[in-house]
Design a protein around this motif. Structure first.
Motif, PDB file in Angstrom:
ATOM      1  N   PHE B 331       0.833  -1.197   0.000  1.00  0.00           N
ATOM      2  CA  PHE B 331       0.000   0.000   0.000  1.00  0.00           C
ATOM      3  C   PHE B 331       0.873   1.254   0.000  1.00  0.00           C
ATOM      4  O   PHE B 331       0.668   2.172  -0.799  1.00  0.00           O
ATOM      5  CB  PHE B 331      -0.922   0.002   1.224  1.00  0.00           C
ATOM      6  N   PHE B 332       1.868   1.278   0.881  1.00  0.00           N
ATOM      7  CA  PHE B 332       2.654   2.508   1.010  1.00  0.00           C
ATOM      8  C   PHE B 332       3.621   2.688  -0.161  1.00  0.00           C
ATOM      9  O   PHE B 332       3.978   3.809  -0.496  1.00  0.00           O
ATOM     10  CB  PHE B 332       3.359   2.554   2.372  1.00  0.00           C
ATOM     11  N   THR B 333       4.022   1.574  -0.776  1.00  0.00           N
ATOM     12  CA  THR B 333       4.793   1.713  -2.009  1.00  0.00           C
ATOM     13  C   THR B 333       3.934   2.372  -3.082  1.00  0.00           C
ATOM     14  O   THR B 333       4.348   3.325  -3.746  1.00  0.00           O
ATOM     15  CB  THR B 333       5.260   0.331  -2.506  1.00  0.00           C
ATOM     16  N   GLY B 334       2.686   1.859  -3.198  1.00  0.00           N
ATOM     17  CA  GLY B 334       1.774   2.410  -4.202  1.00  0.00           C
ATOM     18  C   GLY B 334       1.543   3.895  -3.965  1.00  0.00           C
ATOM     19  O   GLY B 334       1.639   4.707  -4.895  1.00  0.00           O
ATOM     20  N   ALA B 335       1.255   4.240  -2.714  1.00  0.00           N
ATOM     21  CA  ALA B 335       0.969   5.645  -2.401  1.00  0.00           C
ATOM     22  C   ALA B 335       2.187   6.514  -2.678  1.00  0.00           C
ATOM     23  O   ALA B 335       2.071   7.633  -3.189  1.00  0.00           O
ATOM     24  CB  ALA B 335       0.543   5.769  -0.941  1.00  0.00           C
TER      25      ALA B 335
END
Lengths: 202, 642
Positions: B331-335
């Motif tokens: 998730f945080f990679t995507g964001a």
């Protein structure tokens, strides 16, 4: 400086406005956001730390007592009646109504401050006993500073209202003070649920 | 403008007598006391900017010392203890005493002028914010000179920063210095939001606001939601250290990762709090120096707003090395990658603007071009470290140091330098030298690349951050020497800037009202602007008022000139709505700041500090808010003395 051409005259505009038309209302809202965020962080930390314990409250710690905190929560809710009354009186420029509403609320704020002291006792844990105690104390203290600030402001307003001279815009100020009061008392309810009730069902 | 009620006026008031009366009502008399009491956004903005630049120079000198220490292996200029303090105070200075305050300060100076207002919404709060900021900075530096400078890094992880591993007062200085600066930032944020919402010139609807004002609005909202996190978490740390709470003590159920979550929930938006105003500078400079409005205004505004939102969803990418669940990592990679989209949109809009315009390559524009190059490099390494696998290889190495210096120096300092060259004539009435400016630009541009580019390689080779020296066998010596040579080049560049300012203040060419032929309202008044900003409040009919209204500037009349009277407009459409009595100069904000300082500093030593400091602060706030001098406004009295 550029040459100018006058296209409108704003002299007929009012000087005293209420609610979102007033700058102070927005300023108050800004501080509500800041302080609301601070209280939210306290609650987030409280539940984050919950994960580190098998039971909540931790073993050998009594659950918080409920009598005084529940009285406090009820008082906070009920105090909105006189404050709302004062708020409405202010928009009617009814100075007597504002005066009596603020006088009642000052007394209530003093009572709430005293009750806050007993609420700390009701936690049945010290801040330095464990992380559970630390988080509960921090939440009560953070909200306590708002209570203290609102007590000081409401009391100062009350003195001003009785002493005079009073301008229209002081009544708009009283209405902004009411906005902060609604926040300060209203936000306590979820905090009360988190700190005093949640240990009974978590 | 249909938004403005048109009222027939009998006769135009005599301009000169209006000007004289406004001058008398608003001007700040000479002398120390009026200076201390000032609530003028320009006076406070200037001292804010100067103070922040002084801290920038101090932070730069600390960096210079670190670079000198690292110039060769096994150097002994700074010992490990001093080095720890140097990198911590450098980081704190640059983040908390320079980058955020200087952006805010420029905003506080420019926003009221750009929106056609006489001052900020809460001028006394503005003064208080500055004094608290100054007190926080002095507090940090006095502690540093007393060998009590914080030494656990600007993000001061526990358990290192906890009472067990950091006895003494150094970490308490860290926690409290941050509290000072966050209070100042929050005060400024509230002011800027309300000023932008309620003090815009009639006709300046939200979709006609200059992009810099949009940027400051978004930045202020980010401050509002981000700064309470660091202010609170540092207080929790201070309590762990002072009254033995256990927030971060695992032995009693506390959690070290709680610190990281709470800190980075602030810490990542912080980067964008610094960057977003810089994007605003760039948009203003690009428009002026290509002489056309920035391409894609709605896309630009939406990009700034979405950067504001997305920046709150990235914080865990600072914590990839702590064992985050895999779903969280994804998730945080995507964001983290997603935030490159609005940044990219802005870059493309600027390129489109430059492409279609006829750019003038003056110094402010050079800095914008420098920004684009450096920021793209920093952005690309940002996308690289957003990938967990890569991040874990370079975590805590010089690769990360290289990345965030490209982002912050390239993304914030370069636009800021451009902004200095661009608005210096407005603030002082004199132009900065173009010739020195070009030298200034090239020295900085070359210096920054020389300093920080080799750090990518050093990081890939495994050189760790925050270690005071290294062994000759590592082979890191020559790249480090190169970086140090780059640092010397930066110092020369900054020195040239200071010389340019000093010389131009006295001998610079006179600027006139609008030396760059720019389009926004601050250029409609004199340079420097008078205390009241505008004789009449202007009326805005488009996004580029000075280009669209080439003849006379439409204005409104009807505000009192014998007292400080300001116009309040509606939030969306900026229709004139009411008039407001503006606060007069006051010493109470300074006294309140002194009370705040007493409260915070005594709290480092004893919890009784709260008992001493709180009543003082409440007293000062009472003096601040208590009404004085009402006789001039009698017509609004509800009741005289009771």
């Amino acid at each position: 400086m550029r040459a100018t051409r006058i296209v409108a005259d704003v002299s007929p505009l009012p000087r005293t406005v209420f609610g979102h038309r007033s700058m102070m209302w927005w300023g108050t809202l800004g501080f509500i956001v800041i302080e609301g965020t601070t209280l939210f962080i306290c609650v987030v930390s409280y539940f984050y730390l919950r994960r580190n314990f098998a039971t909540w409250p931790p073993e050998h710690v009594f659950r918080p007592a409920l009598v005084i905190p529940t009285i406090q929560a009820g008082l906070m809710l009920l105090s909105n009646i006189p404050m709302r009354w004062a708020d409405r009186a202010s928009s009617r420029m009814d100075i007597r109504g504002v005066r009596s509403g603020f006088a009642i609320c000052t007394v209530l704020a003093v009572i709430m401050t005293v009750l806050r002291w007993f609420e700390f006792q009701s936690l049945n844990v010290r801040w330095d006993s464990n992380a559970y105690g630390s988080a509960a104390w921090a939440t009560l203290t953070a909200h306590g500073t708002l209570l203290l600030l609102e007590l000081a402001e409401t009391a100062a307003f009350t003195v001003l209202l009785f002493k005079g001279p009073i301008e229209e815009r002081d009544l708009a100020g009283a209405s902004d003070n009411a906005l902060y009061w609604y926040f300060m008392t209203g936000v306590w309810i979820p905090l009360y649920v988190a700190v005093f009730l949640s240990p009974r069902f978590m | 403008v249909s938004a403005v009620p048109r009222v027939e006026t009998d006769e135009a008031p005599d301009e000169e007598s209006v000007r004289r009366q406004l001058e008398e009502t608003w001007h700040q008399p000479p002398g120390l006391l009026p200076w201390l009491k000032s609530v003028d956004h320009k006076s406070i903005g200037k001292r804010y900017i100067v103070t922040a630049v002084v801290f920038f120079i101090l932070g730069g000198l600390e960096a210079g010392m670190m670079r000198a220490q690292l110039a060769r292996p096994e150097n002994h200029l700074l010992g490990p203890d001093a080095y720890n303090q140097f990198f911590t105070v450098h980081g704190m200075t640059m983040m908390f005493l320079f980058a955020v305050p200087v952006m805010t300060a420029v905003g506080l100076y420019l926003v009221p002028l750009m929106i056609g207002a006489r001052n900020v919404a809460f001028p006394r709060l503005n003064a208080y914010g500055y004094w608290v900021y100054l007190a926080g900075g002095l507090f940090l530096y006095i502690s540093f000179f007393l060998n009590t400078g914080p030494d656990t890094g600007w993000f001061s992880y526990v358990p290192l920063a906890g009472p067990e591993f950091s006895p003494g007062k150094r970490v308490d200085v860290y926690a409290q210095a941050i509290t000072f600066t966050e209070i100042a930032a929050l005060a400024a944020a509230v002011e800027l939001i309300v000023t932008i919402f309620k003090n815009r010139a009639p006709g300046m609807t939200l979709n006609r606001m200059p992009l810099f004002v949009w940027a400051m609005l978004v930045q202020a909202f980010m401050v509002l939601f981000a700064m309470p996190w660091v202010a609170t978490v540092t207080q929790l740390l201070a309590m762990d250290r002072l009254v033995a709470t256990h927030f971060f003590n695992p032995a009693e159920g506390g959690d070290a990762l709680l610190w990281q979550h709470l800190f980075w929930f602030f810490g990542h938006p912080e980067v964008y709090i610094i960057l977003v105003p810089a994007l605003g500078f760039v948009s203003m400079i690009v428009a002026t120096f290509t002489r056309r409005p920035v391409f894609g205004y709605p896309a630009m505004v939406l990009s700034i707003v979405s950067i504001g939102f997305i920046s709150f969803g990235l914080w865990v990418h600072h914590m990839f090395a702590t064992g985050v669940p895999q779903l969280g990592q994804s998730f945080f990679t995507g964001a983290s990658m997603m935030i490159a989209i609005p940044s990219g949109i802005q870059i493309f809009c600027w390129i489109a603007t430059i492409w279609a315009g006829r750019p003038r390559f003056s110094v402010p524009f050079l800095f914008v071009l420098g920004f684009v190059v450096l920021f793209v490099i920093g952005g690309v390494t940002g996308v690289m470290v957003a990938s967990v696998a890569f991040d874990q290889q370079v975590h805590d190495t010089y690769f990360v140091v290289a990345h965030f210096h490209y982002v912050l120096v390239g993304g914030a300092v370069f636009p800021l330098m451009g902004a200095f060259y661009y608005w210096f004539p407005k603030i002082t009435g004199r132009m900065l030298s173009e010739r020195l400016g070009r030298w200034n630009f090239w020295l900085l541009f070359i210096g920054v690349n020389l300093t920080f580019f080799p750090m990518h390689q050093l990081g890939l080779e495994g050189m760790p951050r925050r270690v005071y020296t290294y062994l000759p066998g590592t082979g890191w010596g020559s790249l480090n020497l190169l970086a140090t040579i780059g640092a010397v080049t930066i110092v020369l560049g900054v020195l040239l800037f200071v010389i340019n300012v000093a010389v131009s203040l006295r001998r610079g060419a006179l600027a006139g009202d609008n030396p760059w032929d720019a389009d926004t309202l601050e250029w409609a008044t004199t340079s420097p602007p008078p205390a009241y900003n505008f004789i009449h409040i202007p009326v805005v009919e488009g996004r580029a008022p000075l280009w669209e209204q080439s003849g006379e500037l439409p204005v409104v009349t009807g505000l009192r000139t014998d007292v400080r009277d300001v116009l309040i407009t509606t939030l969306l459409d900026a229709r004139p709505d009411s008039k407001h009595r503006h606060p007069t100069p006051s010493i109470w904000p300074l006294l309140a700041a002194i009370a705040t300082t007493i409260l915070f500093v005594t709290l480092i030593f004893t919890p009784w500090g709260a008992v001493i400091g709180t009543p003082l602060l409440l007293l000062a706030l009472l003096g601040w808010g208590w009404p004085h001098g009402r006789e001039k406004w009698e017509q609004q009295m509800v009741e005289q003395e009771a």
